[in-house]
Design an enzyme around this catalytic site. Structure first.
Site, PDB file in Angstrom:
ATOM      1  N   GLY A  50     109.466  54.253 101.090  1.00  0.00           N
ATOM      2  CA  GLY A  50     108.049  54.035 100.794  1.00  0.00           C
ATOM      3  C   GLY A  50     107.269  54.679 101.905  1.00  0.00           C
ATOM      4  N   GLU A  51     106.362  53.950 102.476  1.00  0.00           N
ATOM      5  CA  GLU A  51     105.572  54.465 103.588  1.00  0.00           C
ATOM      6  C   GLU A  51     105.775  53.500 104.755  1.00  0.00           C
ATOM      7  OE1 GLU A  51     103.985  57.381 103.616  1.00  0.00           O
ATOM      8  OE2 GLU A  51     103.690  56.885 105.725  1.00  0.00           O
ATOM      9  N   SER A  52     106.452  53.984 105.785  1.00  0.00           N
ATOM     10  CA  SER A  52     106.856  53.058 106.853  1.00  0.00           C
ATOM     11  C   SER A  52     105.658  52.433 107.583  1.00  0.00           C
ATOM     12  CB  SER A  52     107.783  53.757 107.842  1.00  0.00           C
ATOM     13  OG  SER A  52     107.153  54.886 108.405  1.00  0.00           O
ATOM     14  N   CYS A  81     115.306  55.833 104.035  1.00  0.00           N
ATOM     15  CA  CYS A  81     114.098  56.613 104.286  1.00  0.00           C
ATOM     16  C   CYS A  81     113.064  55.830 105.113  1.00  0.00           C
ATOM     17  CB  CYS A  81     113.536  57.159 102.985  1.00  0.00           C
ATOM     18  SG  CYS A  81     112.578  58.655 103.275  1.00  0.00           S
ATOM     19  N   ARG A 108     109.657  61.328 112.001  1.00  0.00           N
ATOM     20  CA  ARG A 108     109.125  61.181 110.642  1.00  0.00           C
ATOM     21  C   ARG A 108     108.736  62.539 110.061  1.00  0.00           C
ATOM     22  NH1 ARG A 108     104.276  57.469 110.562  1.00  0.00           N
ATOM     23  NH2 ARG A 108     104.566  57.717 108.319  1.00  0.00           N
ATOM     24  N   ILE A 134     112.907  62.603 100.097  1.00  0.00           N
ATOM     25  CA  ILE A 134     111.471  62.591  99.801  1.00  0.00           C
ATOM     26  C   ILE A 134     110.713  62.356 101.106  1.00  0.00           C
ATOM     27  CG2 ILE A 134     109.604  61.525  98.467  1.00  0.00           C
ATOM     28  CD1 ILE A 134     111.795  60.454  96.532  1.00  0.00           C
ATOM     29  N   ARG A 135     110.072  63.377 101.597  1.00  0.00           N
ATOM     30  CA  ARG A 135     109.369  63.299 102.895  1.00  0.00           C
ATOM     31  C   ARG A 135     110.212  62.537 103.915  1.00  0.00           C
ATOM     32  NH1 ARG A 135     104.342  60.875 103.082  1.00  0.00           N
ATOM     33  NH2 ARG A 135     103.809  62.270 104.755  1.00  0.00           N
ATOM     34  N   HIS A 170     117.565  58.793  99.438  1.00  0.00           N
ATOM     35  CA  HIS A 170     117.356  57.669  98.510  1.00  0.00           C
ATOM     36  C   HIS A 170     118.545  57.480  97.572  1.00  0.00           C
ATOM     37  CE1 HIS A 170     112.992  56.914  99.194  1.00  0.00           C
ATOM     38  NE2 HIS A 170     113.046  58.162  99.651  1.00  0.00           N
ATOM     39  N   GLU A 172     119.352  55.015  95.973  1.00  0.00           N
ATOM     40  CA  GLU A 172     118.953  54.159  94.834  1.00  0.00           C
ATOM     41  C   GLU A 172     118.404  54.989  93.681  1.00  0.00           C
ATOM     42  OE1 GLU A 172     117.399  54.586  97.589  1.00  0.00           O
ATOM     43  OE2 GLU A 172     115.233  54.666  97.278  1.00  0.00           O
TER      44      GLU A 172
HETATM   45  N1  GLN Z   1     107.471  59.797 105.018  1.00  0.00           N
HETATM   46  C1  GLN Z   1     107.610  58.368 104.885  1.00  0.00           C
HETATM   47  C2  GLN Z   1     107.349  57.675 106.215  1.00  0.00           C
HETATM   48  O1  GLN Z   1     107.201  58.296 107.200  1.00  0.00           O
HETATM   49  C3  GLN Z   1     108.982  57.987 104.363  1.00  0.00           C
HETATM   50  C4  GLN Z   1     109.180  58.566 102.983  1.00  0.00           C
HETATM   51  C5  GLN Z   1     110.106  57.803 102.089  1.00  0.00           C
HETATM   52  O2  GLN Z   1     110.474  56.647 102.327  1.00  0.00           O
HETATM   53  N2  GLN Z   1     110.487  58.426 101.017  1.00  0.00           N
HETATM   54  O3  GLN Z   1     107.277  56.487 106.262  1.00  0.00           O
END
Ligand code: GLN
Length: 201
Positions: A50-52, A81, A108, A134-135, A170, A172
């Site tokens: 997600g977004e940490s 991630c 990150r 993903i990112r 990921h 999952e």
């Molecule tokens: N770029 C996100 C972060 O820095 C992590 C991306 C992800 O969990 N797919 O939190």
């Protein structure tokens, strides 16, 4: 009653529902965790992607940061991630707080724009699997107690330290559930957990 291992999935933000399904497919009983109370009846915890930064804020807002850290001293935690970023002992680009349960440094968004997101094959002990990035962060340093289980372009992407497991991708989101299965096995071996400061036993 069920004798399936009960696995908590931190459900504050991110792709927790995909983990819930992967755990069920791997033979576990998945429980969404939103409060410290919810941690009481689970044998391990997944911190999803997600977004940490957002997840960190919500962990603090919900008074879950310390309870999750305490949980990790006794029981297995699997971070993917953003979850990997939260579990690390050091986060850069930019610096942010983390749970410090696994002795790694992560940077990150380190693959840059061009490979923001991609699907690649990685090599595990028992064959290839697909890795969805993903990112993703890059693991820049691994501490002594950390074992690298798979790499991509020479950077570790799947590592374990004692009972804890980290993937910068990921699992999952792939059909292969071998990594979730591995986590369930750790949970079963960990039993009731022992309260110690050293996760690398
Ligand atoms: N770029 C996100 C972060 O820095 C992590 C991306 C992800 O969990 N797919 O939190």
């Amino acid at each position: 009653m069920t004798d399936k291992p009960r696995v908590g999935v931190l459900a504050l933000q991110g792709d927790f529902d995909a983990h819930r399904r992967a755990i069920e497919r791997a033979g576990g009983d998945a429980v969404e965790v939103r409060t410290a109370e919810d941690l009481r009846d689970v044998e391990g915890l997944v911190i999803p992607g997600g977004e940490s930064t957002t997840m960190l804020k919500l962990l603090n807002d919900e008074h879950l940061f310390e309870p999750v850290r305490e949980f990790g001293k006794r029981k297995p935690v699997f971070g993917t991630c953003a979850g990997a970023i939260l579990l690390a002992s050091e986060v850069v680009n930019p610096h942010q707080d983390s749970l410090g349960l696994v002795d790694i440094t992560v940077e990150r968004n380190a693959y840059g724009r061009q490979i923001d997101s991609r699907i690649s094959d990685i090599e595990l002990d028992d064959g290839k699997t697909e890795a969805v990035f993903i990112r993703a962060p890059v693991i820049r340093r691994v501490g002594q107690g950390v074992k690298v289980l798979a790499s991509y372009r020479n950077d570790p992407v799947l590592v374990e330290q004692g009972r804890h497991l980290i993937a910068t991708f990921h699992p999952e989101l792939s059909r292969d559930i071998s990594i979730h299965r591995k986590f369930l096995e750790t949970l079963i071996q960990n039993g009731d957990g022992r309260d110690d400061e050293n996760p690398s036993r």
